[in-house]
Design a protein around this motif. Structure first.
Motif, PDB file in Angstrom:
ATOM      1  N   ILE A 114       5.124   9.995  10.343  1.00 29.54           N
ATOM      2  CA  ILE A 114       5.806  10.477   9.439  1.00 29.54           C
ATOM      3  C   ILE A 114       7.017  11.296  10.023  1.00 29.54           C
ATOM      4  CG2 ILE A 114       6.472  11.292   7.306  1.00 29.54           C
ATOM      5  CD1 ILE A 114       3.547  10.384   6.427  1.00 29.54           C
ATOM      6  N   THR A 115       8.107  11.370  10.137  1.00 29.69           N
ATOM      7  CA  THR A 115       9.145  12.242  10.608  1.00 29.69           C
ATOM      8  C   THR A 115       9.214  13.250   9.762  1.00 29.69           C
ATOM      9  OG1 THR A 115      11.374  11.170   9.804  1.00 29.69           O
ATOM     10  CG2 THR A 115      10.249  10.367  11.912  1.00 29.69           C
ATOM     11  N   ARG A 116      10.142  14.304  10.042  1.00 30.76           N
ATOM     12  CA  ARG A 116      10.323  15.490   9.187  1.00 30.76           C
ATOM     13  C   ARG A 116      11.503  15.066   8.137  1.00 30.76           C
ATOM     14  NH1 ARG A 116      12.703  19.342  13.624  1.00 30.76           N
ATOM     15  NH2 ARG A 116      10.954  18.728  15.206  1.00 30.76           N
ATOM     16  N   GLN A 117      12.210  13.845   8.298  1.00 27.66           N
ATOM     17  CA  GLN A 117      13.094  13.374   7.240  1.00 27.66           C
ATOM     18  C   GLN A 117      12.176  12.482   6.280  1.00 27.66           C
ATOM     19  OE1 GLN A 117      14.063  13.218  10.568  1.00 27.66           O
ATOM     20  NE2 GLN A 117      15.198  14.991  10.288  1.00 27.66           N
ATOM     21  N   GLY A 118      10.997  12.194   6.555  1.00 30.93           N
ATOM     22  CA  GLY A 118      10.144  11.318   5.783  1.00 30.93           C
ATOM     23  C   GLY A 118      10.281  10.069   5.949  1.00 30.93           C
ATOM     24  N   LYS A 119      10.748   9.554   7.152  1.00 30.21           N
ATOM     25  CA  LYS A 119      10.686   8.212   7.640  1.00 30.21           C
ATOM     26  C   LYS A 119       9.555   7.769   8.405  1.00 30.21           C
ATOM     27  CE  LYS A 119      15.487   8.008   6.888  1.00 30.21           C
ATOM     28  NZ  LYS A 119      16.264   7.448   5.910  1.00 30.21           N
ATOM     29  N   LEU A 120       9.517   6.638   8.571  1.00 28.34           N
ATOM     30  CA  LEU A 120       8.273   5.934   9.395  1.00 28.34           C
ATOM     31  C   LEU A 120       8.397   5.711  10.901  1.00 28.34           C
ATOM     32  CD1 LEU A 120       6.029   4.133   6.830  1.00 28.34           C
ATOM     33  CD2 LEU A 120       5.663   6.231   7.531  1.00 28.34           C
ATOM     34  N   ILE A 121       7.970   6.006  11.959  1.00 26.43           N
ATOM     35  CA  ILE A 121       8.271   5.873  13.154  1.00 26.43           C
ATOM     36  C   ILE A 121       7.142   4.947  13.623  1.00 26.43           C
ATOM     37  CG2 ILE A 121       8.922   6.252  15.637  1.00 26.43           C
ATOM     38  CD1 ILE A 121      10.762   8.133  14.401  1.00 26.43           C
ATOM     39  N   GLY A 168      -2.699  12.656   3.988  1.00 30.25           N
ATOM     40  CA  GLY A 168      -2.719  13.924   4.225  1.00 30.25           C
ATOM     41  C   GLY A 168      -2.129  14.122   5.853  1.00 30.25           C
ATOM     42  N   ALA A 169      -2.420  13.182   6.737  1.00 28.81           N
ATOM     43  CA  ALA A 169      -1.894  13.284   8.088  1.00 28.81           C
ATOM     44  C   ALA A 169      -0.393  13.065   7.998  1.00 28.81           C
ATOM     45  CB  ALA A 169      -2.832  12.649   8.899  1.00 28.81           C
ATOM     46  N   SER A 170      -0.025  13.557   9.239  1.00 29.32           N
ATOM     47  CA  SER A 170       1.413  12.889   9.399  1.00 29.32           C
ATOM     48  C   SER A 170       1.616  11.990  10.772  1.00 29.32           C
ATOM     49  CB  SER A 170       2.567  14.237  10.061  1.00 29.32           C
ATOM     50  OG  SER A 170       1.882  14.921  10.983  1.00 29.32           O
ATOM     51  N   GLU A 171       0.478  11.646  11.179  1.00 31.35           N
ATOM     52  CA  GLU A 171       0.372  10.878  12.148  1.00 31.35           C
ATOM     53  C   GLU A 171      -0.911   9.751  12.243  1.00 31.35           C
ATOM     54  OE1 GLU A 171       0.037  11.097  17.243  1.00 31.35           O
ATOM     55  OE2 GLU A 171       1.461  12.235  16.118  1.00 31.35           O
ATOM     56  N   ILE A 172      -0.808   8.702  12.369  1.00 33.13           N
ATOM     57  CA  ILE A 172      -1.989   7.933  12.438  1.00 33.13           C
ATOM     58  C   ILE A 172      -2.033   7.002  13.740  1.00 33.13           C
ATOM     59  CG2 ILE A 172      -2.529   7.759  10.009  1.00 33.13           C
ATOM     60  CD1 ILE A 172      -1.527   5.011   9.951  1.00 33.13           C
ATOM     61  N   MET A 173      -3.066   6.486  14.129  1.00 36.84           N
ATOM     62  CA  MET A 173      -3.060   5.413  15.332  1.00 36.84           C
ATOM     63  C   MET A 173      -3.465   4.060  14.553  1.00 36.84           C
ATOM     64  SD  MET A 173      -2.217   7.301  17.755  1.00 36.84           S
ATOM     65  CE  MET A 173      -2.576   7.108  19.370  1.00 36.84           C
ATOM     66  N   ILE A 174      -2.866   2.942  15.232  1.00 31.87           N
ATOM     67  CA  ILE A 174      -3.338   1.634  14.494  1.00 31.87           C
ATOM     68  C   ILE A 174      -3.688   0.822  15.724  1.00 31.87           C
ATOM     69  CG2 ILE A 174      -2.388  -0.534  13.394  1.00 31.87           C
ATOM     70  CD1 ILE A 174      -0.487   1.436  12.099  1.00 31.87           C
ATOM     71  N   HIS A 175      -4.807   0.181  15.698  1.00 36.73           N
ATOM     72  CA  HIS A 175      -5.464  -0.618  16.749  1.00 36.73           C
ATOM     73  C   HIS A 175      -5.089  -2.160  16.388  1.00 36.73           C
ATOM     74  CE1 HIS A 175      -8.497  -2.802  19.229  1.00 36.73           C
ATOM     75  NE2 HIS A 175      -8.195  -2.084  20.119  1.00 36.73           N
ATOM     76  N   HIS A 176      -4.075  -2.637  17.032  1.00 39.55           N
ATOM     77  CA  HIS A 176      -3.644  -4.194  16.900  1.00 39.55           C
ATOM     78  C   HIS A 176      -3.831  -5.040  17.985  1.00 39.55           C
ATOM     79  CE1 HIS A 176      -1.574  -7.400  15.196  1.00 39.55           C
ATOM     80  NE2 HIS A 176      -0.588  -7.516  15.971  1.00 39.55           N
ATOM     81  N   ASP A 177      -4.534  -6.097  18.067  1.00 42.37           N
ATOM     82  CA  ASP A 177      -4.558  -7.063  19.065  1.00 42.37           C
ATOM     83  C   ASP A 177      -4.917  -6.431  20.487  1.00 42.37           C
ATOM     84  OD1 ASP A 177      -4.477  -9.640  19.982  1.00 42.37           O
ATOM     85  OD2 ASP A 177      -2.526  -9.791  20.150  1.00 42.37           O
ATOM     86  N   GLY A 178      -5.745  -5.580  20.627  1.00 42.90           N
ATOM     87  CA  GLY A 178      -5.982  -4.780  21.754  1.00 42.90           C
ATOM     88  C   GLY A 178      -5.054  -3.568  22.096  1.00 42.90           C
ATOM     89  N   MET A 189       0.636  -1.225  -0.073  1.00 43.60           N
ATOM     90  CA  MET A 189      -0.019  -0.124  -0.100  1.00 43.60           C
ATOM     91  C   MET A 189       0.859   1.283   0.027  1.00 43.60           C
ATOM     92  SD  MET A 189      -2.811  -1.065   2.844  1.00 43.60           S
ATOM     93  CE  MET A 189      -3.989   0.079   2.392  1.00 43.60           C
ATOM     94  N   GLU A 190       0.359   2.175  -0.488  1.00 47.18           N
ATOM     95  CA  GLU A 190       1.175   3.455  -0.557  1.00 47.18           C
ATOM     96  C   GLU A 190       0.751   4.344   0.725  1.00 47.18           C
ATOM     97  OE1 GLU A 190       3.290   5.213  -2.911  1.00 47.18           O
ATOM     98  OE2 GLU A 190       3.028   3.219  -3.924  1.00 47.18           O
ATOM     99  N   SER A 191       1.945   4.843   1.518  1.00 42.83           N
ATOM    100  CA  SER A 191       1.742   5.548   2.586  1.00 42.83           C
ATOM    101  C   SER A 191       0.681   6.707   2.466  1.00 42.83           C
ATOM    102  CB  SER A 191       2.946   6.048   3.072  1.00 42.83           C
ATOM    103  OG  SER A 191       3.694   6.966   2.362  1.00 42.83           O
ATOM    104  N   ALA A 192       0.804   7.327   1.407  1.00 47.21           N
ATOM    105  CA  ALA A 192      -0.203   8.501   1.131  1.00 47.21           C
ATOM    106  C   ALA A 192      -1.498   7.964   1.257  1.00 47.21           C
ATOM    107  CB  ALA A 192      -0.057   9.020  -0.039  1.00 47.21           C
ATOM    108  N   ASP A 193      -1.911   6.891   1.025  1.00 44.92           N
ATOM    109  CA  ASP A 193      -3.262   6.225   1.000  1.00 44.92           C
ATOM    110  C   ASP A 193      -3.573   5.797   2.428  1.00 44.92           C
ATOM    111  OD1 ASP A 193      -3.543   6.270  -1.806  1.00 44.92           O
ATOM    112  OD2 ASP A 193      -2.899   4.314  -2.056  1.00 44.92           O
TER     113      ASP A 193
END
Length: 60
Positions: free
Chosen positions: A50-57, A33-43, A25-29
């Motif tokens: 997305i950091t200022r350098q374009g990396k994912l944390i 447009g946000a720089s942060e998302i929350m992921i609910h996984h296994d409770g 999947m594309e990160s843009a999808d």
């Protein structure tokens, strides 16, 4: 001194188990447009940013 060359006919092809296709999947999808998302996984809620350098944390 003579060295025997390996007989190619003795080599048996290795059989591999079928590999399931991994969905890409594309990160843009994902971020839409946000720089942060929350992921609910296994409770548990994880934060992906997305950091200022374009990396994912990903943080727990």
């Amino acid at each position: 001194m003579m060295v025997d060359k390996p007989d190619a006919s003795k080599h048996v092809a290795l059989q591999r188990a079928p590999v399931a296709e991994v969905r890409t999947m594309e990160s843009a999808d994902i971020f839409r447009g946000a720089s942060e998302i929350m992921i609910h996984h296994d409770g548990v809620i994880y934060r992906m940013k997305i950091t200022r350098q374009g990396k994912l944390i990903l943080n727990k």
